[in-house]
Motif scaffolding. Sequence first.
Motif, short mmCIF file in Angstrom:
data_model
loop_
_atom_site.label_atom_id
_atom_site.label_comp_id
_atom_site.label_asym_id
_atom_site.label_seq_id
_atom_site.Cartn_x
_atom_site.Cartn_y
_atom_site.Cartn_z
N GLY A 180 0.75 -1.24 0.00
CA GLY A 180 0.00 0.00 0.00
C GLY A 180 0.78 1.29 0.00
N SER A 181 2.09 1.26 -0.27
CA SER A 181 2.85 2.50 -0.37
C SER A 181 4.09 2.26 -1.20
N ASP A 182 4.66 3.35 -1.71
CA ASP A 182 5.88 3.23 -2.51
C ASP A 182 7.05 2.75 -1.65
N ALA A 186 9.28 -0.61 -2.34
CA ALA A 186 10.75 -0.67 -2.32
C ALA A 186 11.24 -1.75 -1.37
N ALA A 187 10.60 -1.87 -0.20
CA ALA A 187 11.00 -2.92 0.76
C ALA A 187 10.76 -4.30 0.17
N ALA A 197 6.42 -5.90 -7.51
CA ALA A 197 5.58 -5.39 -6.43
C ALA A 197 4.69 -4.28 -6.98
N ILE A 198 3.45 -4.24 -6.51
CA ILE A 198 2.45 -3.30 -7.01
C ILE A 198 1.89 -2.51 -5.84
N ASN A 326 2.43 0.99 9.62
CA ASN A 326 3.63 0.38 10.20
C ASN A 326 4.64 0.09 9.10
N THR A 327 5.91 0.00 9.50
CA THR A 327 6.98 -0.26 8.53
C THR A 327 7.73 -1.55 8.85
#
Length: 338
Positions: A180-182, A186-187, A197-198, A326-327
């Motif tokens: 859900g995020s750029d 990247a991760a 990855a989309i 969260n990351t």
Amino acid sequence: MTDTNLQVILTGRPAPAVTADLFALQEAPMPVPGPGQCLIKTLYLSLEPAMRGWIAEQANYQEPVPLGAVMTGFTVGEVIASDHPDYAVGDLVMGRQGWQSFAVSDGADIVRKLDPDLAPVETALGPLGINGVTAYVGLVEICAPKAGETVVVTTGAGAVGSVVGQLAKALGCRTVALTGSDDKVAACLEVFGYDAAINYKTVDDLPAALAAATPEGVDCFFDNVGGAQFDAIVDRLNVGGRVAICGTIAMPSFPLPTGPRVNRQLLIKRARMEGFLVLDHLDRFDELADKLAKFYRAGQIDYRVDLADGLAAAPAALVRLLAGENTGKALVRVGAPA
């Protein structure tokens, strides 16, 4: 030693969102272990997307946490007093002691002992614990991927999804993540080794993006979300495709939503779809954690942690997790080893 036990209790139900004010911090007397019991000091507690369902008014796969009760949760803790034959002072354990600084246990809510020499103890709540076991059961045992097949994972950067992707890659598969995020894209590519990855939130045409990422279709689909992402991925299933249903965070638990019916797609693709709960596999944690540890020691499982400090931070950290902010694996550091 302190004479109070800090606890987080549930005081309300989602309506429908989970908010931090559904919880309250309270001080309780320090619990005292009796015969056949031990006292556990909580070091870390784990936050899970499934907690949204755990506190909802309607029961789903387990009874909801009662109002006024300590919030349920998986923990890593240290035994600091014991009259239990199986647990000695100094033992590190993973269990379900909940959102509190200390807990008395008769062993029934302890899942396994931990060896801190094998890996950092917090991994017992992530890639070598609840999330890793979830990933292993859903991918390896339900989807049973073969080398060269394509595996698609929703919440591919999440605590479960990231392990699914890495296990699939270690098994020789092409791996595709939805996230859900750029930063999470990247991760997925740089940390967790996905082939593609989309970002489902920003892509203009999700079915077209999936078609580009899965040119040979989808053989295995590990789903953590349901909803529109599920619908789009199921449309890409190959003949003999396998789907593991782990979560439905993109869908309301009640009332049940309506949407595309997958019956026809499952029929014509001779596909199989199976839901599962990691709670059904608690008696296998040692066995499955040992299998995951082999991948970890081989450098095939990496992980990130999103760490909050102190019990008081747990409610807000859960809200962040449910919002997808969260990351890494969402943990709360509760105390230090004795």
